[in-house]
Design an enzyme around this catalytic site. Sequence first.
Site, PDB file in Angstrom:
ATOM      1  N   GLU A  75       0.845  -1.404  -0.122  1.00  0.00           N
ATOM      2  CA  GLU A  75       0.066  -0.066   0.152  1.00  0.00           C
ATOM      3  C   GLU A  75       0.903   1.145  -0.033  1.00  0.00           C
ATOM      4  OE1 GLU A  75      -3.024   0.244  -0.788  1.00  0.00           O
ATOM      5  OE2 GLU A  75      -3.464  -1.688  -0.686  1.00  0.00           O
ATOM      6  N   GLY A 109      10.574   6.806  -6.266  1.00  0.00           N
ATOM      7  CA  GLY A 109      10.071   8.219  -5.722  1.00  0.00           C
ATOM      8  C   GLY A 109       9.471   8.131  -4.304  1.00  0.00           C
ATOM      9  N   TYR A 110       9.182   9.517  -3.897  1.00  0.00           N
ATOM     10  CA  TYR A 110       8.679   9.882  -2.509  1.00  0.00           C
ATOM     11  C   TYR A 110       9.265   8.962  -1.613  1.00  0.00           C
ATOM     12  CZ  TYR A 110       4.900  11.663  -5.560  1.00  0.00           C
ATOM     13  OH  TYR A 110       4.182  12.351  -6.237  1.00  0.00           O
ATOM     14  N   TYR A 158      -6.045   5.887   5.750  1.00  0.00           N
ATOM     15  CA  TYR A 158      -6.427   5.012   4.223  1.00  0.00           C
ATOM     16  C   TYR A 158      -5.317   3.609   4.550  1.00  0.00           C
ATOM     17  CZ  TYR A 158      -5.675   2.413   0.277  1.00  0.00           C
ATOM     18  OH  TYR A 158      -5.244   1.273  -0.590  1.00  0.00           O
ATOM     19  N   ASP A 204      -9.287   5.415  -0.750  1.00  0.00           N
ATOM     20  CA  ASP A 204      -8.377   6.146  -1.344  1.00  0.00           C
ATOM     21  C   ASP A 204      -8.899   6.759  -2.758  1.00  0.00           C
ATOM     22  OD1 ASP A 204      -8.860   3.944  -3.175  1.00  0.00           O
ATOM     23  OD2 ASP A 204      -6.862   3.312  -3.436  1.00  0.00           O
ATOM     24  N   CYS A 229     -13.961   1.775 -13.528  1.00  0.00           N
ATOM     25  CA  CYS A 229     -14.431   3.023 -13.269  1.00  0.00           C
ATOM     26  C   CYS A 229     -13.153   3.722 -13.121  1.00  0.00           C
ATOM     27  CB  CYS A 229     -15.326   3.171 -11.888  1.00  0.00           C
ATOM     28  SG  CYS A 229     -16.278   4.519 -11.672  1.00  0.00           S
ATOM     29  N   CYS A 239     -25.967   2.898 -10.990  1.00  0.00           N
ATOM     30  CA  CYS A 239     -25.099   3.919 -10.712  1.00  0.00           C
ATOM     31  C   CYS A 239     -25.997   5.311 -10.800  1.00  0.00           C
ATOM     32  CB  CYS A 239     -23.961   3.591 -11.508  1.00  0.00           C
ATOM     33  SG  CYS A 239     -22.785   4.949 -11.475  1.00  0.00           S
ATOM     34  N   SER A 272       6.203  16.822  -5.541  1.00  0.00           N
ATOM     35  CA  SER A 272       4.841  17.125  -5.295  1.00  0.00           C
ATOM     36  C   SER A 272       4.608  18.650  -5.279  1.00  0.00           C
ATOM     37  CB  SER A 272       4.307  16.609  -4.210  1.00  0.00           C
ATOM     38  OG  SER A 272       5.211  17.025  -3.088  1.00  0.00           O
TER      39      SER A 272
END
Length: 364
Positions: free
Chosen positions: A38, A82-83, A121, A139, A193, A209, A314
């Site tokens: 995650e 990254g991050y 989350y 999320d 979706c 929906c 970011s």
Amino acid sequence: MEEQQRYFSRELLRWYLDNRRDLPWRRQHNAYYTWVSEIMLQQTRVSTVIPYFERFIAKFPTPTALAEAPEEDVLKAWEGLGYYSRARNLQAGAREVKEKYSGVVPDDKAAVSSLKGVGPYTTGAIMSIAFNRSEPAVDGNVMRVLSRYFRLHDDIAKPATRVHIEHIARDLIPDGHASDFNQAIMELGALVCTPKSPACLLCPVMEHCAGRLAGEETLLPIKTKAKPPKPELRYAALIEGTGVNKGKLLMRQRPESGLLARMWEMPHILVPKQMSVAGLPDAEAQDMLRGALHQEGLTVLPIERFMDAEHTFSHIHWQMRVFRCSVAEYAVVPEGYAFIGRDDREQYAFPNLFVRLLDAYFAE
């Protein structure tokens, strides 16, 4: 509303059990695997994460193994995702698990949520996917699916909207099926979706929906645009070694804290804002780069432009102009610097931008 909810939960779960992807972190209910996956999946595609996850788990198979590893090894295993603060937080959380819970991720919501880098989350994902607890894991995929299905016009960028959708998601979880159901919503958002072109005719819950029935499936969810990252122009020095360091590049390590902490990079400087719209002519840019590096105790001679590159964080967008430089043969490498060759790269962790620049250089 109740029939709409029951229909959604029933049909979505049925669809997922027939169509779920075979992903390495789904093959067993392992809380550590769920946690690692995650964190890796945040703002990264599943196809990109799979090989990283497999290599990471092979190298650090348990929270204890991760907790005891040198940070440099962890960053190297994360290189390209990254991050990097997420990797550091993940290791810090693993150290907490080792120290407080004997190396086992606890089946306790409060304990999990208190771990470094674990937000609402990730807490919901670990508790529901690994432990089958009826906790929502909301999320971007989940917010998009539920905004469309229930035709919600609240701005999903607002914290209050997330809280509202968490309440909706919690009520949708079928008893005893939290693990499969939460993954089902994520799967629907990832495969059907989708953000720009939802495949409504393939959707297992299309019949009820509300967004589709109102013709708003491409308008929802509502989300205010984030502030664009601040552009920065930087001049970098690709410093080629001589003598015993021929074929190697002189790189420096970033500070202990802050952006990309302790990672390795080509020396570079920030161009003042008033000069950064179009940049300086190459000759003037080289003079600026040489003078700035001289103040750091590094004497280089810029020769020619090597290439331009860019990278978006970011909040910052780096535009990098790289100049090929020569340097005196150092008897002792300046503190915080190292000559790094093609065969040395596995010992050092580099930000994505410099991975690309090194690839370009060593491919010559």
